[in-house]
Write a protein that holds these residues in place. Structure first.
Motif, short mmCIF file in Angstrom:
data_model
loop_
_atom_site.label_atom_id
_atom_site.label_comp_id
_atom_site.label_asym_id
_atom_site.label_seq_id
_atom_site.Cartn_x
_atom_site.Cartn_y
_atom_site.Cartn_z
N LEU A 131 -10.07 -13.61 -11.05
CA LEU A 131 -10.53 -12.75 -9.97
C LEU A 131 -11.54 -13.51 -9.12
N ASP A 156 -11.58 2.79 -5.59
CA ASP A 156 -11.59 2.05 -6.85
C ASP A 156 -10.15 1.66 -7.15
N LEU A 157 -9.92 0.38 -7.31
CA LEU A 157 -8.58 -0.19 -7.38
C LEU A 157 -8.20 -0.58 -8.80
N GLU A 158 -6.92 -0.37 -9.13
CA GLU A 158 -6.31 -0.94 -10.32
C GLU A 158 -4.99 -1.59 -9.89
N THR A 159 -4.68 -2.73 -10.48
CA THR A 159 -3.43 -3.41 -10.15
C THR A 159 -2.77 -3.94 -11.42
N HIS A 190 -11.62 -3.70 -7.18
CA HIS A 190 -11.18 -3.31 -8.51
C HIS A 190 -12.30 -2.54 -9.23
N PRO A 218 -8.86 -2.98 -15.17
CA PRO A 218 -8.29 -2.72 -13.85
C PRO A 218 -7.24 -3.72 -13.39
N ILE A 219 -7.13 -4.88 -14.06
CA ILE A 219 -6.13 -5.88 -13.68
C ILE A 219 -5.29 -6.20 -14.90
#
Length: 216
Positions: free
Chosen positions: A177, A31-34, A156, A162-163
């Protein structure tokens, strides 16, 4: 003591493959966060990246390491794991690809990182710093975070925020996105790959999310 991290991230995923519920790619999930980082001039200077590893990879990695009475794991061991992890990932651009006008941006080696365990899942965050700042008002800027082999799926997180665009110069900027739209035949091929098979480094980009930046 925490299990020693292997020569590359892929080896660890391969070795834990027998415990995974599926034989198709991908075999692990993040699970991504940027957060894109801006300076006061509106230039992009880097990208903060946060990874929350899935239950299976987390359990495999933390095997043999016992939390203390407060439920915390040995931080020195976690830091050593993150350092080895990032060293291995440096050969693959940290699975993070930033482009300006279609050209890959050069980045410094990662030195800023943090790691901990949250609800039995391993978290790792790191900051990628650009060698030269990018100008989103005059350049077409986008980035993507993915495993080129698609052994690991990185998307994400669906909850929270998350962004993010961070910094004084980000006020006039936004993002879009772009969800992956892999060809059906490629999806079928990935689904048919066993844990010890690879489709090469070109498959992952087709399953990657892309973040496009626009500034006024």
């Amino acid at each position: 003591m925490i299990k020693r991290f292997f020569a590359t991230l892929f080896v660890a995923f391969f070795l834990m493959g027998n415990s995974l519920p599926s034989q198709a790619h991908p075999h692990s999930w993040i699970d991504l966060e940027t957060a894109l980082l801006f300076d006061e001039k509106g230039q992009v200077t880097g990208l903060w990246v946060g990874w929350l590893f899935d239950d299976y990879y987390s359990a495999f990695t933390l095997e043999g390491m016992t939390p203390n009475a407060q439920g915390a794991y040995d931080q020195q061991a976690l830091n050593q794991l993150a350092e080895q992890n990032l060293k291995n990932l440096s050969e693959y651009s940290y699975f993070t690809f930033i482009q300006a006008d279609g050209q890959k941006a050069d980045v410094h080696p990662v030195t800023d990182y943090k790691t901990f365990v949250e609800n039995n899942r391993l978290w790792m965050e790191f900051t990628i710093t650009l060698k030269e700042p990018l100008h989103p008002k005059t350049q077409k800027l986008e980035y993507a975070v993915y495993d080129p082999t698609y052994y690991v799926e990185i998307l994400h997180a669906v909850e929270g925020d998350p962004i993010q665009l961070i910094g004084e110069g980000a006020a006039s900027c936004g993002y879009q996105l772009k969800k992956p739209e892999p060809p059906q035949e490629l999806s079928l091929m990935a689904a048919g790959l066993d844990k010890d098979e690879s489709a090469g480094d070109g498959i992952g980009v087709h399953f990657a999310e892309r973040i496009e930046i626009s500034c006024q």
